[in-house]
Design a protein around this motif. Structure first.
Motif: not given
Length: 591
Positions: A479-497
């Protein structure tokens, strides 16, 4: 208005093609050698057939005629085997070249600045990645080897014809003016014609892609007829471009055919006259006529595939043109002194003469959470994209640790600053691969922790295969909501400052969005966060709020201070609070 990506020059395309050949010199020499051997084996047949005819005419012994027939059969078999080997060698070389072309094209696309991709629009890049790649594949797999065979065969057949009798070279000269004049006329016009044809097709693809992506909006606003008219106009442009290249072929091909039909007729007439006057033997006449007839096939092949070569050359120029523009990053990547981001005197416009931002100044201290608010069209998202290094300022600078963002390589830039919008893509593959996209070697523990941070682990564990569930096109839909959560999880893995969140939780309902933002805030604690506020509770929770109006930051300060000041932000806050009390969950969307 979209700005198409550049197109490489003819000289650049030729230089690149030569460089590709130099990468596989052994395979290229093997291909040439096999084709030459096959052509030489094919030349023996007409000469032997002429000897056979002469032998029959002279009442030669049957054993001698049998030997000649066996020799003809042997050369035919040898030619067939050599042709098969030559085609296999050409195919292997073509596939290696094509693999390199495709790999380098993907690398060039991924190295493009996001702003350049967006300004070009999806149609241009999509057409290059599909239609142009397919055209180039056709050229590399078939047109190049077939043209090579035709040229080798032509040269050897003409040489064999001259060995039979130099007189037979004279009729060939009659067709040369037709071929040379027609080919020069065609080659002067074909490259530009095929480039326009490909660009016109990109316009068609652009319109179709926009219509499909915005189908609901088109339907809701009743703009279907307008989109159909746009497609009709684009198709007319494409039809005109293709009609032009078709007209070139309809002029060129008859000239070429005239160029090799005339020599055949003249060879028969001249050869018959020479034979009747005892100047040549019947066997020589037979061999000469067959050799001239043999010129038809390579000439036909050359004419047919030369057109494909022009199409392939245009496709190659468009593929190379992806990286033909100025490099977005100078050589070398300087070290950043700190995580402090400074915006000084920034002006920016998507089109010349139409500024969106006007002299913006802003300093982001490490670890600060800044909310950017304002009405639609104020310039919030544009400011966020400048902070993320997506766009270059027209004037002024955006620096991190004293280094302009535009001087950082794409890899280094994304390690410093990451942008997440409400537009997300789920790639074909497992959910694990999608989350760990930015760091494929991330252990499962980190992946699960990232999913926990964005409140997605519960539904992930309920999937049939958990993290190994295949998602994306052809897999389990998200779902769009789940896809958005996946994108945010990628952000956590990326760990930029530094994180720039442009309506990153817009797909979630207000209560879930606020819970997610609080959970995410705990995970990214100590990092700089710029939140383009869709709902004002994001601004309430921020350290500072920047109010953007007409491309300028008109207010900057803490939430309570701005409310007390009674300015633009206070008006927005009161309006949002009023709508919340009236039952609009989470308040009015401001962007």
């Amino acid at each position: 208005m979209n700005r198409p990506l550049p197109v490489a020059t003819t000289a650049q395309a030729r230089r690149y093609a030569r460089d590709l050949i130099r990468l596989h010199p052994g395979m290229f020499r093997a291909v040439i050698g096999l084709h030459v051997a096959a052509a030489l084996a094919g030349l023996a047949g007409p000469r032997l057939l002429g000897d056979l005819v002469q032998g029959v005419h002279d009442h030669a012994p049957m054993s001698e005629l049998d030997q000649t027939a066996v020799a003809i059969a042997a050369f035919v078999v040898a030619q067939a085997l050599l042709i098969r080997s030559a085609h296999l060698a050409s195919a292997r070389l073509g596939e290696r070249v094509l693999h390199r072309l495709r790999t380098e094209f993907v690398s060039r696309v991924l190295a493009l600045p996001l702003s350049r991709v967006e300004s070009a629009g999806p149609g241009d890049l999509l057409t290059r990645a599909t239609r142009d790649v397919d055209a180039l594949a056709q050229c590399v797999r078939f047109a190049v080897p077939e043209t090579l065979i035709a040229l080798i065969t032509l040269g050897l057949v003409v040489g064999a014809l001259v060995l039979v009798s130099p007189l037979f070279a004279v009729p060939l000269l009659v067709g040369v003016p037709f071929m040379v004049a027609g080919t020069r006329w065609y080659l002067r016009r074909a490259p530009g014609g095929y480039l326009r044809q490909n660009a016109a097709w990109a316009e068609v693809t652009e319109g179709l892609a926009e219509t499909v992506q915005s189908a609901r909006t088109v339907e809701a606003l009743g703009r279907g007829h307008q989109r159909i008219r746009r497609t009709d106009i684009a198709l007319r442009h494409s039809w005109r471009a293709e009609r032009y290249t078709l007209r070139l072929r309809t002029v060129w091909w008859p000239l070429i055919e005239t160029g090799y039909v005339l020599p055949m007729v003249l060879t028969l007439l001249a050869g018959g006259w020479l034979y009747l006057h005892g100047r040549i033997t019947l066997g020589a006449l037979t061999a000469a006529v067959i050799y001239v007839q043999q010129l038809v096939d390579p000439l036909d092949r050359l004419v047919g595939w030369l057109d494909e070569l022009e199409i392939g050359a245009a496709a190659l120029a468009r593929l190379l043109g992806v990286a033909a523009g100025p490099s977005p990053v100078p050589a070398g990547t300087p070290e950043t002194g700190s995580n402090r981001i400074e915006v000084r005197g920034v002006r920016f416009g998507y089109e010349p003469g139409r500024e969106v931002l006007h002299g913006v100044d802003l300093v982001l201290e490490p670890g600060e959470r800044l909310a950017v608010v304002g009405v639609s069209g104020a310039g919030k998202s544009t400011l966020g994209r400048l902070l993320a290094g997506v766009h270059r300022p027209s004037e002024g600078s955006v620096t991190v640790g004293g280094v302009p963002l535009t001087e950082l390589s794409p890899e280094r830039l994304r390690a410093e600053v990451a942008l997440v919008t409400q537009e997300h893509h789920v790639f074909i593959g497992t959910l694990r691969d999608n989350v760990a996209l930015v760091r494929p070697a991330a252990p499962e523990g980190e992946i699960r922790a990232a999913l926990t941070a964005v409140q997605a682990l519960n539904w992930v564990d309920e999937l049939p295969d958990g993290l190994d569930t295949v998602v994306g096109a052809g897999g389990r839909p998200l779902s769009p909501e789940q896809a958005q959560q996946v994108a945010l999880a990628r952000l956590v893995i990326a760990d930029p400052h530094t994180l720039v969140l442009d309506e990153a939780t817009a797909m979630l309902d207000p209560r879930a969005a606020r819970d997610l933002e609080r959970s995410l805030a705990a995970v990214v604690s100590g990092r700089t966060v710029v939140a383009i506020a869709h709902r004002l509770f994001s601004a309430h929770d921020a350290d500072r709020v920047a109010v953007v109006e007409n491309g300028r930051i008109v207010e900057l300060g803490a939430h309570d201070d701005l409310v007390a000041a009674g300015g633009v932000y206070a008006t927005l806050w009161r309006s949002w609070q009023g709508e919340t009390r009236e039952g609009a969950p989470g308040g009015r969307a401001l962007s």
